[in-house]
Design a protein around this motif. Structure first.
Motif, PDB file in Angstrom:
ATOM      1  N   LEU A 197     103.323  76.220  61.602  1.00 11.87           N
ATOM      2  CA  LEU A 197     103.333  74.787  61.924  1.00 11.87           C
ATOM      3  C   LEU A 197     104.419  74.074  61.129  1.00 11.87           C
ATOM      4  N   ALA A 198     104.616  74.497  59.881  1.00 13.37           N
ATOM      5  CA  ALA A 198     105.692  73.917  59.073  1.00 13.37           C
ATOM      6  C   ALA A 198     107.045  74.242  59.686  1.00 13.37           C
ATOM      7  N   ALA A 199     107.216  75.469  60.192  1.00 12.16           N
ATOM      8  CA  ALA A 199     108.467  75.848  60.855  1.00 12.16           C
ATOM      9  C   ALA A 199     108.687  74.990  62.097  1.00 12.16           C
ATOM     10  N   PHE A 200     107.618  74.743  62.841  1.00 11.98           N
ATOM     11  CA  PHE A 200     107.709  73.890  64.029  1.00 11.98           C
ATOM     12  C   PHE A 200     108.149  72.480  63.656  1.00 11.98           C
ATOM     13  N   LEU A 201     107.531  71.898  62.650  1.00  4.79           N
ATOM     14  CA  LEU A 201     107.853  70.529  62.255  1.00  4.79           C
ATOM     15  C   LEU A 201     109.268  70.429  61.685  1.00  4.79           C
ATOM     16  N   LEU A 202     109.633  71.386  60.832  1.00  4.57           N
ATOM     17  CA  LEU A 202     110.954  71.327  60.206  1.00  4.57           C
ATOM     18  C   LEU A 202     112.056  71.544  61.238  1.00  4.57           C
ATOM     19  N   SER A 203     111.904  72.528  62.105  1.00  5.44           N
ATOM     20  CA  SER A 203     112.948  72.790  63.097  1.00  5.44           C
ATOM     21  C   SER A 203     113.071  71.640  64.088  1.00  5.44           C
ATOM     22  N   THR A 204     111.962  70.996  64.424  1.00  2.56           N
ATOM     23  CA  THR A 204     112.007  69.845  65.323  1.00  2.56           C
ATOM     24  C   THR A 204     112.782  68.700  64.692  1.00  2.56           C
ATOM     25  N   ALA A 205     112.486  68.414  63.419  1.00  4.49           N
ATOM     26  CA  ALA A 205     113.153  67.311  62.733  1.00  4.49           C
ATOM     27  C   ALA A 205     114.640  67.592  62.536  1.00  4.49           C
ATOM     28  N   VAL A 206     114.975  68.807  62.095  1.00  5.05           N
ATOM     29  CA  VAL A 206     116.376  69.140  61.833  1.00  5.05           C
ATOM     30  C   VAL A 206     117.169  69.153  63.137  1.00  5.05           C
ATOM     31  N   PHE A 207     116.567  69.650  64.213  1.00  6.04           N
ATOM     32  CA  PHE A 207     117.217  69.645  65.518  1.00  6.04           C
ATOM     33  C   PHE A 207     117.603  68.229  65.926  1.00  6.04           C
ATOM     34  N   ALA A 208     116.703  67.292  65.744  1.00  8.27           N
ATOM     35  CA  ALA A 208     116.976  65.906  66.142  1.00  8.27           C
ATOM     36  C   ALA A 208     118.054  65.280  65.271  1.00  8.27           C
ATOM     37  N   VAL A 209     117.970  65.484  63.972  1.00  9.79           N
ATOM     38  CA  VAL A 209     118.910  64.853  63.051  1.00  9.79           C
ATOM     39  C   VAL A 209     120.298  65.472  63.169  1.00  9.79           C
ATOM     40  N   SER A 210     120.372  66.778  63.438  1.00 14.11           N
ATOM     41  CA  SER A 210     121.657  67.484  63.430  1.00 14.11           C
ATOM     42  C   SER A 210     122.585  67.049  64.560  1.00 14.11           C
ATOM     43  N   HIS A 211     122.074  66.351  65.564  1.00 15.27           N
ATOM     44  CA  HIS A 211     122.941  65.867  66.635  1.00 15.27           C
ATOM     45  C   HIS A 211     123.830  64.701  66.184  1.00 15.27           C
ATOM     46  N   LEU A 212     123.520  64.156  65.005  1.00 16.60           N
ATOM     47  CA  LEU A 212     124.335  63.082  64.415  1.00 16.60           C
ATOM     48  C   LEU A 212     124.490  61.882  65.365  1.00 16.60           C
ATOM     49  N   GLU A 213     123.399  61.535  66.004  1.00 13.44           N
ATOM     50  CA  GLU A 213     123.348  60.357  66.863  1.00 13.44           C
ATOM     51  C   GLU A 213     122.171  59.503  66.395  1.00 13.44           C
ATOM     52  N   PRO A 214     122.364  58.697  65.343  1.00 17.74           N
ATOM     53  CA  PRO A 214     121.239  57.988  64.714  1.00 17.74           C
ATOM     54  C   PRO A 214     120.389  57.172  65.674  1.00 17.74           C
ATOM     55  N   LEU A 215     121.023  56.507  66.624  1.00 16.24           N
ATOM     56  CA  LEU A 215     120.258  55.666  67.536  1.00 16.24           C
ATOM     57  C   LEU A 215     119.361  56.482  68.462  1.00 16.24           C
ATOM     58  N   ARG A 216     119.689  57.764  68.668  1.00 15.49           N
ATOM     59  CA  ARG A 216     118.921  58.607  69.581  1.00 15.49           C
ATOM     60  C   ARG A 216     118.024  59.608  68.858  1.00 15.49           C
ATOM     61  N   THR A 217     117.934  59.529  67.524  1.00 13.31           N
ATOM     62  CA  THR A 217     117.159  60.522  66.781  1.00 13.31           C
ATOM     63  C   THR A 217     115.689  60.515  67.186  1.00 13.31           C
ATOM     64  N   THR A 218     115.101  59.336  67.329  1.00 12.27           N
ATOM     65  CA  THR A 218     113.693  59.258  67.728  1.00 12.27           C
ATOM     66  C   THR A 218     113.483  59.875  69.103  1.00 12.27           C
ATOM     67  N   LEU A 219     114.382  59.586  70.034  1.00 13.90           N
ATOM     68  CA  LEU A 219     114.281  60.176  71.371  1.00 13.90           C
ATOM     69  C   LEU A 219     114.449  61.688  71.311  1.00 13.90           C
ATOM     70  N   LEU A 220     115.358  62.168  70.485  1.00 11.50           N
ATOM     71  CA  LEU A 220     115.569  63.609  70.346  1.00 11.50           C
ATOM     72  C   LEU A 220     114.337  64.301  69.751  1.00 11.50           C
ATOM     73  N   LEU A 221     113.622  63.606  68.891  1.00 15.91           N
ATOM     74  CA  LEU A 221     112.373  64.160  68.365  1.00 15.91           C
ATOM     75  C   LEU A 221     111.366  64.380  69.487  1.00 15.91           C
ATOM     76  N   VAL A 222     111.264  63.397  70.385  1.00 16.90           N
ATOM     77  CA  VAL A 222     110.345  63.517  71.520  1.00 16.90           C
ATOM     78  C   VAL A 222     110.760  64.692  72.405  1.00 16.90           C
ATOM     79  N   ILE A 223     112.056  64.814  72.660  1.00 17.75           N
ATOM     80  CA  ILE A 223     112.571  65.890  73.502  1.00 17.75           C
ATOM     81  C   ILE A 223     112.288  67.258  72.882  1.00 17.75           C
ATOM     82  N   ALA A 224     112.385  67.338  71.545  1.00 19.36           N
ATOM     83  CA  ALA A 224     112.282  68.630  70.865  1.00 19.36           C
ATOM     84  C   ALA A 224     110.859  69.157  70.762  1.00 19.36           C
TER      85      ALA A 224
END
Length: 265
Positions: A197-224
């Motif tokens: 579960l920790a791997a799921f949460l960490l990979s989801t968060a890092v995936f969203a942040v790594s796109h370097l699109e701050p305004l879309r980070t929340t949306l990327l979290l939902v997508i991930a």
């Protein structure tokens, strides 16, 4: 009691997805790569993107970025970073098939398709809500902004479509739900339920942040989230790849039609 001859047993209903047991790898040694390998791959992604941007140079004043530059700048950094991730598994592990849990199972494909459809629904609703919050001009992705109002040749548009739909999800899943997930699993508690579960949460968060699109980070979290659930439920990477490809299909198709001038984003 035994069954009478000619009577077929009733098949049980399909079980509700739950945390799958990890594939038995007791006969193979643990891989010797961890978070350091992931950091190197992430640095490779960022550095190669910056290098290619400098190498290609800015667009001439008053002109759009050349289509060839868009294709190169979009595809090469992610593909090169995924290649480095695979090389780490060869150099300090058992290869990508074992270390990244890459194997073919139809059950993983089916679950990936289901979660991919869920992801499409979440993406559609999330994108609409997000555009209302930040405005339509701030809710599009960086790649969408590059191709908007910039007609491409049919060949270039198809290449971009195939990359965004099929190839980019494979590369990104190798990096985040493959290498990063495996780095967490390497920890002493990583193979336990809560570690996964920790791997799921960490990979989801890092995936969203790594796109370097701050305004879309929340949306990327939902997508991930559905993509990560496919990895979590199956214990393998294929389901996450399929879910990611399903999630990318409609946005990639919209970008294809936009690039060809058929529609506008």
């Amino acid at each position: 009691m035994g069954r009478r001859p000619g009577v077929t047993a009733t098949q049980p209903d399909e079980p509700v997805p739950e945390l799958a047991s990890l594939p038995d790898t007791s006969a193979t040694p643990d891989h010797r790569w961890g978070f350091g390998a992931f950091l190197v791959v992430e640095a490779t992604l960022l550095a190669s993107a910056a290098f290619i941007s400098v190498l290609l140079g800015p667009a001439p004043p008053g002109q759009a970025i050349p289509v060839s530059d868009v294709l190169i700048g979009t595809m090469l950094p992610t593909a090169f970073a995924a290649l480095v991730a695979v090389l780490f598994t060869v150099w300090r592990g058992n290869g990508p098939l074992i270390d990244l849990r890459l194997s073919w199972h139809w059950a993983d494909v089916r679950l990936g398709l289901k979660l991919g459809v869920l992801g499409l629904a979440l993406t559609t609703v999330g994108a609409f809500v997000w555009s209302q919050v930040v405005g339509p001009n701030n809710s599009t992705s960086a790649i969408s902004a590059l191709v908007e109002d910039q007609p491409m040749s049919v060949t270039a548009a198809v290449i971009m479509f195939v990359y965004l739909w099929l190839i980019a999800p494979i590369c990104e899943e190798i990096i985040y739900r493959g290498l990063l997930w495996g780095a967490v699993e390497r920890l002493q508690w990583g193979r336990e339920k809560w570690g996964r579960l920790a791997a799921f949460l960490l990979s989801t968060a890092v995936f969203a942040v790594s796109h370097l699109e701050p305004l879309r980070t929340t949306l990327l979290l939902v997508i991930a989230v559905p993509i990560g659930l496919a990895r979590l439920f199956t214990g393998r990477l294929l389901g996450a790849v399929v879910a990611h490809q399903m999630n990318n299909f409609l946005p990639a198709l919209a970008m294809l039609l936009t690039a060809l001038g058929v529609m506008t984003l």
